[in-house]
Design a protein around this motif. Structure first.
Motif, PDB file in Angstrom:
ATOM      1  N   SER A 128      51.940  39.050  42.583  1.00  0.00           N
ATOM      2  CA  SER A 128      50.560  39.084  42.107  1.00  0.00           C
ATOM      3  C   SER A 128      49.630  38.890  43.302  1.00  0.00           C
ATOM      4  N   PRO A 129      48.424  39.427  43.229  1.00  0.00           N
ATOM      5  CA  PRO A 129      47.501  39.348  44.374  1.00  0.00           C
ATOM      6  C   PRO A 129      46.804  37.990  44.468  1.00  0.00           C
ATOM      7  N   LYS A 130      47.611  36.924  44.609  1.00  0.00           N
ATOM      8  CA  LYS A 130      47.049  35.572  44.689  1.00  0.00           C
ATOM      9  C   LYS A 130      46.220  35.375  45.945  1.00  0.00           C
ATOM     10  N   ASP A 131      46.487  36.215  46.945  1.00  0.00           N
ATOM     11  CA  ASP A 131      45.785  36.073  48.218  1.00  0.00           C
ATOM     12  C   ASP A 131      44.604  37.024  48.344  1.00  0.00           C
ATOM     13  N   ALA A 132      44.191  37.643  47.234  1.00  0.00           N
ATOM     14  CA  ALA A 132      43.113  38.632  47.271  1.00  0.00           C
ATOM     15  C   ALA A 132      41.751  37.966  47.400  1.00  0.00           C
ATOM     16  N   THR A 133      40.766  38.767  47.799  1.00  0.00           N
ATOM     17  CA  THR A 133      39.369  38.341  47.861  1.00  0.00           C
ATOM     18  C   THR A 133      38.519  39.374  47.116  1.00  0.00           C
ATOM     19  N   PRO A 134      37.756  38.974  46.093  1.00  0.00           N
ATOM     20  CA  PRO A 134      37.668  37.622  45.538  1.00  0.00           C
ATOM     21  C   PRO A 134      38.742  37.403  44.476  1.00  0.00           C
ATOM     22  N   GLN A 135      38.722  36.222  43.823  1.00  0.00           N
ATOM     23  CA  GLN A 135      39.703  35.906  42.794  1.00  0.00           C
ATOM     24  C   GLN A 135      39.077  35.854  41.401  1.00  0.00           C
ATOM     25  N   ASN A 136      37.955  36.535  41.211  1.00  0.00           N
ATOM     26  CA  ASN A 136      37.280  36.520  39.917  1.00  0.00           C
ATOM     27  C   ASN A 136      37.992  37.430  38.919  1.00  0.00           C
ATOM     28  N   MET A 137      37.545  37.373  37.679  1.00  0.00           N
ATOM     29  CA  MET A 137      38.113  38.220  36.637  1.00  0.00           C
ATOM     30  C   MET A 137      37.842  39.687  36.948  1.00  0.00           C
ATOM     31  N   ILE A 138      38.685  40.556  36.416  1.00  0.00           N
ATOM     32  CA  ILE A 138      38.525  42.005  36.577  1.00  0.00           C
ATOM     33  C   ILE A 138      37.709  42.542  35.416  1.00  0.00           C
ATOM     34  N   LEU A 139      36.586  43.190  35.741  1.00  0.00           N
ATOM     35  CA  LEU A 139      35.699  43.731  34.719  1.00  0.00           C
ATOM     36  C   LEU A 139      35.476  45.233  34.869  1.00  0.00           C
ATOM     37  N   SER A 140      36.128  45.859  35.864  1.00  0.00           N
ATOM     38  CA  SER A 140      35.940  47.294  36.084  1.00  0.00           C
ATOM     39  C   SER A 140      37.129  47.844  36.873  1.00  0.00           C
ATOM     40  N   PRO A 141      37.322  49.163  36.858  1.00  0.00           N
ATOM     41  CA  PRO A 141      38.371  49.763  37.685  1.00  0.00           C
ATOM     42  C   PRO A 141      38.195  49.458  39.171  1.00  0.00           C
ATOM     43  N   MET A 142      36.943  49.369  39.646  1.00  0.00           N
ATOM     44  CA  MET A 142      36.721  49.056  41.051  1.00  0.00           C
ATOM     45  C   MET A 142      37.192  47.641  41.370  1.00  0.00           C
ATOM     46  N   ASP A 143      37.019  46.722  40.415  1.00  0.00           N
ATOM     47  CA  ASP A 143      37.531  45.364  40.591  1.00  0.00           C
ATOM     48  C   ASP A 143      39.049  45.377  40.773  1.00  0.00           C
ATOM     49  N   VAL A 144      39.734  46.214  39.996  1.00  0.00           N
ATOM     50  CA  VAL A 144      41.198  46.337  40.114  1.00  0.00           C
ATOM     51  C   VAL A 144      41.561  46.777  41.524  1.00  0.00           C
ATOM     52  N   CYS A 145      40.902  47.828  41.992  1.00  0.00           N
ATOM     53  CA  CYS A 145      41.219  48.398  43.304  1.00  0.00           C
ATOM     54  C   CYS A 145      40.939  47.413  44.427  1.00  0.00           C
ATOM     55  N   LEU A 146      39.823  46.693  44.328  1.00  0.00           N
ATOM     56  CA  LEU A 146      39.479  45.728  45.367  1.00  0.00           C
ATOM     57  C   LEU A 146      40.444  44.555  45.365  1.00  0.00           C
ATOM     58  N   ARG A 147      40.834  44.094  44.175  1.00  0.00           N
ATOM     59  CA  ARG A 147      41.791  42.994  44.096  1.00  0.00           C
ATOM     60  C   ARG A 147      43.114  43.369  44.763  1.00  0.00           C
ATOM     61  N   LEU A 148      43.575  44.564  44.519  1.00  0.00           N
ATOM     62  CA  LEU A 148      44.841  45.003  45.102  1.00  0.00           C
ATOM     63  C   LEU A 148      44.707  45.241  46.607  1.00  0.00           C
ATOM     64  N   ALA A 149      43.640  45.918  47.017  1.00  0.00           N
ATOM     65  CA  ALA A 149      43.494  46.322  48.420  1.00  0.00           C
ATOM     66  C   ALA A 149      43.215  45.149  49.351  1.00  0.00           C
ATOM     67  N   THR A 150      42.725  44.024  48.826  1.00  0.00           N
ATOM     68  CA  THR A 150      42.459  42.863  49.678  1.00  0.00           C
ATOM     69  C   THR A 150      43.598  41.845  49.621  1.00  0.00           C
TER      70      THR A 150
END
Length: 310
Positions: A128-150
């Motif tokens: 899981s992307p525990k080390d991602a930035t930021p660690q907020n809830m996912i509310l959009s597809p872009m949030d998904v992509c940013l969580r994974l890519a960071t």
């Protein structure tokens, strides 16, 4: 009934001193020097996948299976995120050109994803992307992509998946629970062959324990409550093992870890996921050290030790 547990309080000053010069040497080791270890095989990650253990996770968290969603990224979509990750990990965001590329090429994968008002949490099969930035809830597809890519953890798994020749990368979505934070999580170590619990550590090992300010009697009560919940989850996991199947037999042979979340309000312990075990693998040892604590972690002692900082 579960065995008694030994509660060891680790002075936080020792942890802080260990992490100041650079990589820790007394805590949270992984991939140890093979010269310091007896002969060990590198663990195979396949038995610990979320798909295999999802029923146990859902049961523990009292979640309806219908609330879990799955999305598969194509190889091309996976590579787009890998290409975007380099800069995103440094800045915590995508540049304008990358945003447009993601919207055009990656967004179609999320066409049927339902995002409730409370948001989602995304993970891959083995991390899981525990080390991602930021660690907020996912509310959009872009949030998904940013969580994974960071997330280095997510990108590492995605890279390995694509290098293996897989045609897709599986994403798993859970309802977002804001209380599942790393400071409330614990890692449980289960020895090879028998699967017996040998050690437990707070997962946020580089910080003071959440209950560090309580008196010793109150701390002991918290540890006992966490241990009882862990024992029940361990019974549920081992009860689901079918050693007639190759992967379950391999998991027991290799040993395993599992991460749990303790909610002090509901006083419940819930399963997060399972993972590899071993001094020659990628599993962090938290407040233990694979070489120094080898005998304890590998079950050469009969006690179960719980470590937390104060």
């Amino acid at each position: 009934m579960p065995t008694s547990i030994k509660f060891s309080r680790i002075n936080y000053d020792a942890v802080e001193e260990d992490i100041k010069p650079g990589p820790p040497t007394r805590f949270n080791s992984r991939f140890c020097d093979e010269k310091l270890l007896p002969p060990l095989e590198r663990p195979n990650e396949r038995p610990y996948g979320m798909q295999r253990w999802l029923p146990a996770v859902l049961e523990s968290r009292e979640l309806d299976p219908a609330t879990v969603q799955f999305v598969r990224l194509s190889r091309r979509q996976g590579h787009v995120l890998l290409e975007a990750s380099g800069n995103a990990m440094l800045t915590g965001q995508f540049n304008r050109a990358t945003v447009e590329k993601i919207r055009e090429e990656v967004y179609p994968a999320f066409s049927e994803l339902f995002i409730p008002s409370q948001g989602l949490f995304v993970r891959l099969e083995f991390s899981s992307p525990k080390d991602a930035t930021p660690q907020n809830m996912i509310l959009s597809p872009m949030d998904v992509c940013l969580r994974l890519a960071t997330s280095q953890m997510a990108m590492s798994e995605m890279r390995k998946t694509l290098l293996s020749g897989s045609l897709t990368v599986k994403l798993i979505f859970f309802p977002y629970n804001p209380r599942i934070r790393i400071e409330r999580q614990y890692r449980v170590y289960c020895q090879p062959d028998t699967g017996r619990v040998t050690a437990i550590s707070q997962q946020d090992w580089s910080k003071k324990w959440r209950f560090a300010e309580l008196c010793k009697e109150e701390q002991n009560a918290v540890v006992e409550e966490i241990w009882m919940g862990i024992w029940k989850i361990h019974q549920a996991i081992t009860g689901r093992l079918d050693i007639k199947t190759e992967m379950d037999a391999l998991m027991l042979k290799q040993g395993f870890t599992f991460d749990v979340y303790y909610d002090e309000d509901s006083r419940k312990v819930m399963l997060i996921d399972l993972g590899v075990f071993g001094a020659n693998g990628s599993c962090g040892s938290c407040l233990f050290e694979w070489v120094h604590d080898f005998g304890l972690l590998y079950g050469m002692r009969q006690s179960v030790e719980f470590r937390a900082t104060y």
